[in-house]
Design an enzyme around this catalytic site. Sequence first.
Site, PDB file in Angstrom:
ATOM      1  N   ASN A   9       0.650  -1.550  -0.131  1.00 41.40           N
ATOM      2  CA  ASN A   9       0.020   0.383  -0.188  1.00 41.40           C
ATOM      3  C   ASN A   9       0.696   0.982  -0.214  1.00 41.40           C
ATOM      4  OD1 ASN A   9      -1.772   1.887   0.547  1.00 41.40           O
ATOM      5  ND2 ASN A   9      -2.254   1.419   2.704  1.00 41.40           N
ATOM      6  N   LYS A  11       0.229   4.201  -0.331  1.00 43.69           N
ATOM      7  CA  LYS A  11      -0.611   5.448   0.596  1.00 43.69           C
ATOM      8  C   LYS A  11      -0.421   6.455  -0.289  1.00 43.69           C
ATOM      9  CE  LYS A  11      -0.243   3.362   4.873  1.00 43.69           C
ATOM     10  NZ  LYS A  11      -0.397   3.115   6.407  1.00 43.69           N
ATOM     11  N   HIS A  94      -9.683   0.984   5.048  1.00 37.60           N
ATOM     12  CA  HIS A  94      -7.815   1.122   5.243  1.00 37.60           C
ATOM     13  C   HIS A  94      -8.364   2.485   6.889  1.00 37.60           C
ATOM     14  CE1 HIS A  94      -4.038   2.685   6.661  1.00 37.60           C
ATOM     15  NE2 HIS A  94      -3.609   1.219   6.339  1.00 37.60           N
ATOM     16  N   GLU A  96      -6.616   4.670   8.435  1.00 36.40           N
ATOM     17  CA  GLU A  96      -6.372   6.102   7.803  1.00 36.40           C
ATOM     18  C   GLU A  96      -7.901   6.555   7.060  1.00 36.40           C
ATOM     19  OE1 GLU A  96      -2.837   5.173   5.799  1.00 36.40           O
ATOM     20  OE2 GLU A  96      -1.431   4.925   7.359  1.00 36.40           O
ATOM     21  N   GLU A 166      -4.627  -5.039  10.010  1.00 41.63           N
ATOM     22  CA  GLU A 166      -3.905  -3.727  10.533  1.00 41.63           C
ATOM     23  C   GLU A 166      -4.430  -3.360  12.322  1.00 41.63           C
ATOM     24  OE1 GLU A 166      -2.600  -2.794   6.697  1.00 41.63           O
ATOM     25  OE2 GLU A 166      -3.670  -1.253   7.010  1.00 41.63           O
ATOM     26  N   GLY A 172       3.363   2.398  10.657  1.00 44.56           N
ATOM     27  CA  GLY A 172       4.126   3.373  10.721  1.00 44.56           C
ATOM     28  C   GLY A 172       4.695   3.284  12.239  1.00 44.56           C
ATOM     29  N   SER A 212       3.245  -2.319  10.034  1.00 44.67           N
ATOM     30  CA  SER A 212       5.160  -2.591   9.946  1.00 44.67           C
ATOM     31  C   SER A 212       6.088  -3.735   9.914  1.00 44.67           C
ATOM     32  CB  SER A 212       5.655  -2.283  11.615  1.00 44.67           C
ATOM     33  OG  SER A 212       5.590  -0.530  11.872  1.00 44.67           O
TER      34      SER A 212
HETATM   35  P1  13P Z   1       3.147   0.319   7.326  1.00 42.13           P
HETATM   36  O1  13P Z   1       3.734  -1.400   6.847  1.00 42.13           O
HETATM   37  O2  13P Z   1       4.061   1.541   6.654  1.00 42.13           O
HETATM   38  O3  13P Z   1       2.806   0.529   9.537  1.00 42.13           O
HETATM   39  O4  13P Z   1       1.415   0.502   7.153  1.00 42.13           O
HETATM   40  C1  13P Z   1       0.588  -0.263   6.642  1.00 42.13           C
HETATM   41  C2  13P Z   1      -0.648   0.048   6.694  1.00 42.13           C
HETATM   42  O5  13P Z   1      -1.080   0.722   7.037  1.00 42.13           O
HETATM   43  C3  13P Z   1      -0.961  -0.606   5.075  1.00 42.13           C
HETATM   44  O6  13P Z   1      -2.160  -0.944   4.492  1.00 42.13           O
END
Ligand code: 13P
Length: 250
Positions: A9, A11, A94, A96, A166, A172, A212
């Site tokens: 992803n 982003k 997601h 976010e 997740e 992150g 992560s």
């Molecule tokens: P990270 O791998 O940067 O922690 O992000 C995970 C994520 O949100 C994947 O959709």
Amino acid sequence: MRRPVIAGNWKMFKTIAESVAFVNALKPKIRGANHCDIVVAPPYTALRAVADASGLDLAVAGQDVAWEKEGAFTGDVSAPMLRDAGCSHVIIGHSERRQLHGETDERVNLKIKAALAAGLLPIVCVGESLAERESNQTKEVLEKQFSKGLGGLTPQDFSRIIIAYEPVWAIGTGRTATPEIAAESHHFLRGLVVTKISGESAESVRILYGGSVKPDNIRGLMAQEDIDGALVGGASLSAESFAAIVGYNS
Ligand code: 13P
């Protein structure tokens, strides 16, 4: 046997040129990797270019989708439009989107149905926040997200769904869930599929872990029976680290 999925992803990262350069750098590194499905989710602007550059080597996903096919929805992109841009998959729900854009389980449900109707495979994200984990509400939260977000789906619909667990506290932050913590939630989610959809659906649904994921922790995660792949954020942005994650089995 469930076929693993390794998905990146991106982003809100990468221009069109950077996206194409990534695909061209990745392709030789994953040649011969046929043990898993490999998916990348670029920003909307780069979808078509990534789909064209990927050919059959990579599947392409949108990062979100509208629940309507078309209409006065400024800023939204529909499921048929994602198909038109070369997508086979789409990330839905997601954290976010949930945290920053008010995404609700009800909307997640509508988006899943719109994606399925257009022939896209939804990658549906669920997961608890740190406060929810610390107050022992993880299972309750997952159960609610599952019942409302994935409600009303038939076993046939479900055969085309991918779930991504997740935990928000691991996204992150560099703080990955241990394989055991992740496995416990994956096991719980698979149990929900047994009770709410069907035993057969539970056997076949792929449940990815996200939060992560890095080249140095993917093996431990993939060794867990109920973890069928990864949804990778930061470490999917470089062809080297994404290829290393794809090659967890070598
Ligand atoms: P990270 O791998 O940067 O922690 O992000 C995970 C994520 O949100 C994947 O959709």
